[in-house]
Scaffold this motif. Sequence first.
Motif, PDB file in Angstrom:
ATOM      1  N   PRO A   1       0.692  -1.052   0.160  1.00  0.00           N
ATOM      2  CA  PRO A   1       0.157  -0.051  -0.083  1.00  0.00           C
ATOM      3  C   PRO A   1       0.607   1.163   0.268  1.00  0.00           C
ATOM      4  N   ASN A   2       0.181   2.421   0.139  1.00  0.00           N
ATOM      5  CA  ASN A   2       0.972   3.643  -0.162  1.00  0.00           C
ATOM      6  C   ASN A   2       0.937   4.400   1.448  1.00  0.00           C
ATOM      7  N   SER A   3       0.693   3.521   2.436  1.00  0.00           N
ATOM      8  CA  SER A   3       1.051   4.120   3.720  1.00  0.00           C
ATOM      9  C   SER A   3       1.132   3.178   4.709  1.00  0.00           C
ATOM     10  N   ALA A   4       1.574   3.402   5.657  1.00  0.00           N
ATOM     11  CA  ALA A   4       1.828   2.294   6.860  1.00  0.00           C
ATOM     12  C   ALA A   4       1.772   2.986   8.252  1.00  0.00           C
ATOM     13  N   PRO A   5       1.871   2.145   9.250  1.00  0.00           N
ATOM     14  CA  PRO A   5       1.773   2.756  10.687  1.00  0.00           C
ATOM     15  C   PRO A   5       3.356   3.388  10.772  1.00  0.00           C
ATOM     16  N   ALA A   6       3.739   4.251  11.723  1.00  0.00           N
ATOM     17  CA  ALA A   6       4.655   4.986  11.854  1.00  0.00           C
ATOM     18  C   ALA A   6       5.813   3.920  12.706  1.00  0.00           C
ATOM     19  N   GLY A   7       6.949   3.770  12.534  1.00  0.00           N
ATOM     20  CA  GLY A   7       7.846   2.859  13.056  1.00  0.00           C
ATOM     21  C   GLY A   7       8.675   2.121  11.946  1.00  0.00           C
ATOM     22  N   GLU A   8       9.064   1.065  12.231  1.00  0.00           N
ATOM     23  CA  GLU A   8       9.950   0.150  11.416  1.00  0.00           C
ATOM     24  C   GLU A   8       9.093  -0.152   9.997  1.00  0.00           C
ATOM     25  N   VAL A   9       9.508   0.307   8.920  1.00  0.00           N
ATOM     26  CA  VAL A   9       8.916  -0.128   7.688  1.00  0.00           C
ATOM     27  C   VAL A   9       9.736  -0.412   6.758  1.00  0.00           C
ATOM     28  N   THR A  10       9.502  -1.564   5.990  1.00  0.00           N
ATOM     29  CA  THR A  10      10.196  -2.451   5.012  1.00  0.00           C
ATOM     30  C   THR A  10       9.654  -2.236   3.599  1.00  0.00           C
ATOM     31  N   PHE A  11      10.718  -1.719   2.870  1.00  0.00           N
ATOM     32  CA  PHE A  11      10.077  -1.458   1.391  1.00  0.00           C
ATOM     33  C   PHE A  11      10.918  -2.698   0.700  1.00  0.00           C
ATOM     34  N   ASP A  12       9.918  -3.593   0.127  1.00  0.00           N
ATOM     35  CA  ASP A  12      10.248  -4.496  -0.845  1.00  0.00           C
ATOM     36  C   ASP A  12      10.337  -4.050  -2.124  1.00  0.00           C
TER      37      ASP A  12
ATOM     38  N   GLY B   1       4.258  11.015   9.398  1.00  0.00           N
ATOM     39  CA  GLY B   1       4.360  12.168   8.550  1.00  0.00           C
ATOM     40  C   GLY B   1       4.213  11.905   7.129  1.00  0.00           C
ATOM     41  N   SER B   2       4.745  12.545   6.302  1.00  0.00           N
ATOM     42  CA  SER B   2       4.650  12.470   4.727  1.00  0.00           C
ATOM     43  C   SER B   2       5.973  12.204   4.173  1.00  0.00           C
ATOM     44  N   TYR B   3       6.068  11.468   3.082  1.00  0.00           N
ATOM     45  CA  TYR B   3       7.366  10.963   2.515  1.00  0.00           C
ATOM     46  C   TYR B   3       7.163  11.130   1.074  1.00  0.00           C
ATOM     47  N   VAL B   4       8.094  11.181   0.404  1.00  0.00           N
ATOM     48  CA  VAL B   4       8.187  11.072  -1.087  1.00  0.00           C
ATOM     49  C   VAL B   4       9.343  10.133  -1.450  1.00  0.00           C
TER      50      VAL B   4
ATOM     51  N   THR C   1       6.858   9.281  -6.300  1.00  0.00           N
ATOM     52  CA  THR C   1       5.422   8.995  -5.500  1.00  0.00           C
ATOM     53  C   THR C   1       5.286   9.260  -3.961  1.00  0.00           C
ATOM     54  N   SER C   2       4.179   9.510  -3.711  1.00  0.00           N
ATOM     55  CA  SER C   2       3.900   9.824  -2.260  1.00  0.00           C
ATOM     56  C   SER C   2       3.709   8.835  -1.350  1.00  0.00           C
ATOM     57  N   PHE C   3       4.194   8.863   0.042  1.00  0.00           N
ATOM     58  CA  PHE C   3       3.869   7.911   0.956  1.00  0.00           C
ATOM     59  C   PHE C   3       3.688   8.494   2.342  1.00  0.00           C
ATOM     60  N   SER C   4       2.804   7.849   3.254  1.00  0.00           N
ATOM     61  CA  SER C   4       2.698   8.755   4.575  1.00  0.00           C
ATOM     62  C   SER C   4       2.748   7.320   5.529  1.00  0.00           C
ATOM     63  N   ALA C   5       3.140   7.909   6.700  1.00  0.00           N
ATOM     64  CA  ALA C   5       3.212   6.997   7.692  1.00  0.00           C
ATOM     65  C   ALA C   5       2.416   7.748   9.290  1.00  0.00           C
ATOM     66  N   SER C   6       1.412   6.947   9.902  1.00  0.00           N
ATOM     67  CA  SER C   6       0.637   7.425  10.708  1.00  0.00           C
ATOM     68  C   SER C   6       0.769   6.806  12.145  1.00  0.00           C
TER      69      SER C   6
END
Length: 141
Positions: A45-56, A118-121, A136-141
């Motif tokens: 997806p284009n968002s995830a909970p804040a914290g540790e995030v893995t991009f595959d 917050g917001s990420y690109v 592309t945009s990405f957000s963490a909440s």
Amino acid sequence: MTRHKRVWLAVPMILGLAFVTASCGGDDEGGISATLADFSITLDPNSAPAGEVTFDVTNDAEQTHEFVVFQTDLAADQLPTDDNGDVDEEGEGVTLVDEIEDIQGGSSESLTVNLDAGSYVLICNLPGHYQQGMHTSFSAS
């Protein structure tokens, strides 16, 4: 033990097992799927909970790309650029989080980062790629 009692004993065990399996994520939980193409980045997806995030990250293109994560409140197509139109990675309004450089065509890599809410690109910042739409945009909440 009667058949009726065995069924009632099995129900809490089955529900408990289902809860543990769901909590552990099962086989379909993983990182954020990022697909690089000529010239786009698609997230699922284009968002995830804040914290540790893995991009595959999978590079579906034949040419080499990179995957750069910036924290910013700017729109994906409004990042500060240099005279060549490539993103100024130290420019005003962007904070470089991390990156994977030189992802060969047809290959996959993973990047794990700790994201504040917050917001990420996410971009490819090889010469000309940002201008051609690799952001592309990405957000963490």
